[in-house]
Design an enzyme around this catalytic site. Sequence first.
Site, mmCIF file in Angstrom:
data_model
loop_
_atom_site.group_PDB
_atom_site.id
_atom_site.type_symbol
_atom_site.label_atom_id
_atom_site.label_comp_id
_atom_site.label_asym_id
_atom_site.label_seq_id
_atom_site.Cartn_x
_atom_site.Cartn_y
_atom_site.Cartn_z
ATOM 1 N N SER B 253 1.940 -6.865 -5.326
ATOM 2 C CA SER B 253 1.997 -8.326 -5.249
ATOM 3 C C SER B 253 3.333 -8.758 -5.823
ATOM 4 O O SER B 253 3.927 -8.048 -6.631
ATOM 5 C CB SER B 253 0.895 -8.992 -6.096
ATOM 6 O OG SER B 253 -0.371 -8.852 -5.498
ATOM 7 N N SER B 291 -0.771 -6.959 -0.807
ATOM 8 C CA SER B 291 0.160 -7.657 -1.692
ATOM 9 C C SER B 291 -0.110 -9.155 -1.714
ATOM 10 O O SER B 291 -0.250 -9.791 -0.671
ATOM 11 C CB SER B 291 1.591 -7.387 -1.199
ATOM 12 O OG SER B 291 2.535 -7.639 -2.193
ATOM 13 N N ASP B 293 1.639 -12.178 -2.184
ATOM 14 C CA ASP B 293 3.024 -12.653 -2.222
ATOM 15 C C ASP B 293 2.998 -14.172 -2.189
ATOM 16 O O ASP B 293 3.034 -14.793 -1.127
ATOM 17 C CB ASP B 293 3.798 -12.075 -1.042
ATOM 18 C CG ASP B 293 3.795 -10.551 -1.047
ATOM 19 O OD1 ASP B 293 3.402 -9.964 -2.085
ATOM 20 O OD2 ASP B 293 4.164 -9.944 -0.032
#
Lengths: 373, 373, 373, 373
Positions: B253, B291, B293
Amino acid sequence: MTTLTNPGSSVRARDLGIPFDGEPGGLNAITDVAGVEVGFTTLVTGEGPLRIGEGPVRTGVTIIHPRGKDGAFDGVWAGRFSLNGNGEMTGVHWIDEAGAFSGPVAITNTHSVGLAHHGILRWLVRHGGFNPETQLWMLPVSAETCDEYLNDINGQHVTEDHVLAACDNATGGPVAEGNVGGGTGMICYEFKGGTGTASRRCTIKGETYTTGVLVQANFGTRRDLSIRGVPVGRHLKDNLLWERPPHVHAQGSIIAIAITDAPLMPLQLQRIAKRIGLGVARTGTPSENGSGDIFLAMSTGNEVSDMGRDVDATLRYLPSHELDPLFLATVEATEEAIINALVAAETMTGQGGHTVHAMDHEALKDVMKKYGR
Amino acid sequence: MTTLTNPGSSVRARDLGIPFDGEPGGLNAITDVAGVEVGFTTLVTGEGPLRIGEGPVRTGVTIIHPRGKDGAFDGVWAGRFSLNGNGEMTGVHWIDEAGAFSGPVAITNTHSVGLAHHGILRWLVRHGGFNPETQLWMLPVSAETCDEYLNDINGQHVTEDHVLAACDNATGGPVAEGNVGGGTGMICYEFKGGTGTASRRCTIKGETYTTGVLVQANFGTRRDLSIRGVPVGRHLKDNLLWERPPHVHAQGSIIAIAITDAPLMPLQLQRIAKRIGLGVARTGTPSENGSGDIFLAMSTGNEVSDMGRDVDATLRYLPSHELDPLFLATVEATEEAIINALVAAETMTGQGGHTVHAMDHEALKDVMKKYGR
Amino acid sequence: MTTLTNPGSSVRARDLGIPFDGEPGGLNAITDVAGVEVGFTTLVTGEGPLRIGEGPVRTGVTIIHPRGKDGAFDGVWAGRFSLNGNGEMTGVHWIDEAGAFSGPVAITNTHSVGLAHHGILRWLVRHGGFNPETQLWMLPVSAETCDEYLNDINGQHVTEDHVLAACDNATGGPVAEGNVGGGTGMICYEFKGGTGTASRRCTIKGETYTTGVLVQANFGTRRDLSIRGVPVGRHLKDNLLWERPPHVHAQGSIIAIAITDAPLMPLQLQRIAKRIGLGVARTGTPSENGSGDIFLAMSTGNEVSDMGRDVDATLRYLPSHELDPLFLATVEATEEAIINALVAAETMTGQGGHTVHAMDHEALKDVMKKYGR
Amino acid sequence: MTTLTNPGSSVRARDLGIPFDGEPGGLNAITDVAGVEVGFTTLVTGEGPLRIGEGPVRTGVTIIHPRGKDGAFDGVWAGRFSLNGNGEMTGVHWIDEAGAFSGPVAITNTHSVGLAHHGILRWLVRHGGFNPETQLWMLPVSAETCDEYLNDINGQHVTEDHVLAACDNATGGPVAEGNVGGGTGMICYEFKGGTGTASRRCTIKGETYTTGVLVQANFGTRRDLSIRGVPVGRHLKDNLLWERPPHVHAQGSIIAIAITDAPLMPLQLQRIAKRIGLGVARTGTPSENGSGDIFLAMSTGNEVSDMGRDVDATLRYLPSHELDPLFLATVEATEEAIINALVAAETMTGQGGHTVHAMDHEALKDVMKKYGR
């Protein structure tokens, strides 16, 4: 001169030895996805000063049938993403809502995008026509980038017949690149730009999927151009455009269309559409304010039961944790499609005597070599 | 060991000769934006096998006060963007709705993000407190990335006191990077990652603005790592992590926080937040499924009249066509902040004896040189 | 018969004694907002069976100039909301991104929305024209609802000239309602529907603001119709439409345009656009799948510095906690505009001999009385 | 007094003869959807003036297990909608991205929402625990409304144990309403509000589906209250709250959770979540600025293959054109759930001696009768 047939592709980025990652499909084109057909009408007429309504004309229209001409009413699952919404792509309300649409996709210039929408409907009425039991109307997808630097855009030279022709002449097989269709008058990183395409294969849980991308590349400032990580724009500084008046610079846009045969849900296609933006970023642009960077992703991997079509309402999908190869394929195919547009486009002189130069292939190779590529 | 003070920064990417574009602020840090204060609580205790609730602990919490501790109730205009939403950032409903929020921002680990939210409120009650005439409640911003590979994340070791300490010890000036605060146990491109920061100045219509970014970098697969266009990840292949069991790879992340003193409207800050994603893309990742993001952009360039605060309800803004320098500044500061996190982080051994190695600075310099950098 | 002039309004909901809340503007119309001009082209030709391309024609186009014809290039701040996106409104990418747009707004039928987009650009080129120093292109707002039950929609009978005429004949003052402009062939709750408008005044911090709404009402199933809380649709059950073949029922839509002179930021206008949906809900519909319920809100309370226009880049806005009166005004004006469309529309027979009946005013009054209204 | 068990429901709207449309499930509750379990912890302690940290306490936490306690790690497909984002619901980034989440849903007060998030994770670790092969972390859904008028909200009295207890005591069967769980200290249309629930059955293509809604109702201004179209708030004008100081009026919110056993895709669940807003609108509110009107919809009709869970990745869905009965069911169940909260809630005196009165059932019946209901 009006070209209504698909001339096939010319020089491509790989021909210059530019290294790319991943495994392309057989044609390295959006037509590697089974069923996809692409058609163009290219309009290049007149020379000299601009007289609105009379030319010179440097424009056209590109048509993509995701399931071929015969599947125009069948629908595809879809998702979209706007990285910078200074542009137009019609049809997105229903794509956002239902995650599906039907009909061909048009890409043309900014002031002909309404007419292309109109023309798609005309084509649908003539070819097959609407079924009053099921599909009473359609919400076509028509997108654009702006070719006002080379083209008499305010003359709105794209006609219904031009749209019908591109719908009709669409085929599978190799796809023309550069100054063709909607990409005819486009500019990319202050080089001549236009249409480009590429594809990638990837394997997930034993199945191989193909993802193809087609771009109409009309964006970017030279300084920012990066090719496979090499700061090409810092070295190739001839014939810059944005420093000249009118100082309304960076008036670009990129429309990108991704199609995959992987079975995906609409939300997953929104995620694919976002990855197109990461492929665009690999070429260096910070996505400038004047740019309409709008992306559409579709999957042909499932039928669509919608708008009265009662096919089996079951959808296969890939679990989220299996999507990374498709994400990477989308990024890579987008990146290569843009470089293909830059490599294929040829120098063009248009309205007002404006000239936009093609990127010099030998100079590019020299810069790439200097950076170990 | 618990570090409650800001140790100051150590080796940074520029110290290794890595070339970056643009002009950084004096500290090349988010604290170059006037008023911004950053605080950390770093938790590193225990060794050996994982015993849930007992450790080993490799985690912490990072606090950013956009207007300093004294401006905690004042509010900033804000916009956010989720490039891949496999993560948490609280407070976004109101940011999406009103384009503003108040209070400090916390970044911690995935299973402590609720406690950090709780702790921010406790800190606000104790320091100033809510005004029953105006602001009866707050919707804090608390974000996270996942440190389960090194940290006993399920032990939820971050306490209210740890959050209060980071709120209290926040200061302007140099910002610690690498294994510090929320970034303590993080992994980036299979190297040790963590906290990083950078800034850029740009001039628009005669005014100079500063934009700072702070990241908690915990994302990426080695193969994809690109530093200033150089495919570093193809060369530095030691100590890969994702091929080891458990095969739940790419569990990363990146939380990125951008603050600018340029006067911007909320919609414009959403656009800044999107550019963070393009800076992340420059480091090579296709934004993997695992992830989170998630990006937040704020402007301190205007006061906020909201939630009962009746300051003058006038907003200065930059016209859209003037935004490109800020977009580029955001992309560049994000890119450098991530590389700074990679360069500053030191090898760490955590729960279960898991070791994540720092990137070898000399090896990096060798690869950069090979590619003409 | 083609009506190019604004006939002025006829019977309105208040004329029937239907009670509404709030204080309307002088005309109880969108034109109560200073500067707003509305124009119509109404197309009613032919009778008998449908022959695609020949008619019968029951359609038209409605044009709204938010700042009048003379302010077509000036821009307004804007926000939009799609309650159910089974429809089209072009121009939304830039509205989402920059919170502003310029040019007139068109509303027409589903298969003429592209042509209306095209026609707006033609009108702009002819009237004023684009300034090559600032505004090189425009992204017009063109919206639609579907009149296929009464109109030869696939004949695409709206022409460029029809759009130009509606742009040119637009005026302030009373606004025609019912079977006029884009609303000509529309159906609402299985009664004849079409164009409707209303307005509200509210006072915030000593300033009085006017908010006007114009709807093209083409949605709803009779059973669900509620007027001021009275379940009218359960009582007025004559001439139902959706039970007849073709059984593609509830093929409606509502486009609603709100304009306020209150100074608002784009995000705040998105909030106003959402409230339009709550006004629609007051008439009883659950927002059916077949309905394109798409709403646009604009403010004329600030100039727009954008797209090269360098006016003073300062924006007044109302603090969030002062917005409730505007929210209520929007809900109330939307509700009344819809009822006005229902009350003003007259029985129409169109393609295929299809007849859609107007709501019986006396019967409506009886039902209202029965429920204490 | 702390109530850890589900007391079962008391007086409901139908008991007062209020007419509703549609067919409810057997319990007319969210638990009519098979597998759904609901638990509460209710905290009512202390009297007299507010002393932050000491009380008085009038709050609690509500837990919903969409697939029961045993299915906490299994995941449901989901979509959300924020009608007015002045509130918190965590977990939405991943719901927006992947259209799914797992774990129980918590609803509590605004300043305990972080702790409830924390507590959910603690419960998951203790009950089953994370599987290191598949699910390394979770992003819990925790939502809130604000009870500061009655409760010492800044004392943050909800503890981990309270959350664990509500998770553990959750059951199927009748659901308590009114002053219970997270709804304990809530206010609705200036009457005592709180928890309410209802359900609807509908039949699509021969299959019967059940849709249940649970609300934590804490919103609205008396004047706007409408019950089944009757302007109740204009008649029942006793004990108004918002005219008293502090004049920070309309500080409400509504969290609504819909669960259906109809098989839907995530995008379709976003559409269901939007319809919750239309149900809220039926009770009269224009969705005020101070209100966090945030809605979550889930489907248990398909398993979720996600986050490492490799169940068969096939999804059944309902074609778009079959969704209207579900839309109507959602609107109706939401409307009734809110009225149920109003009817069930009892007069409460809380912090500072503030009293919020229950709606008078007899007075309500009188008003309804006056309007023919």
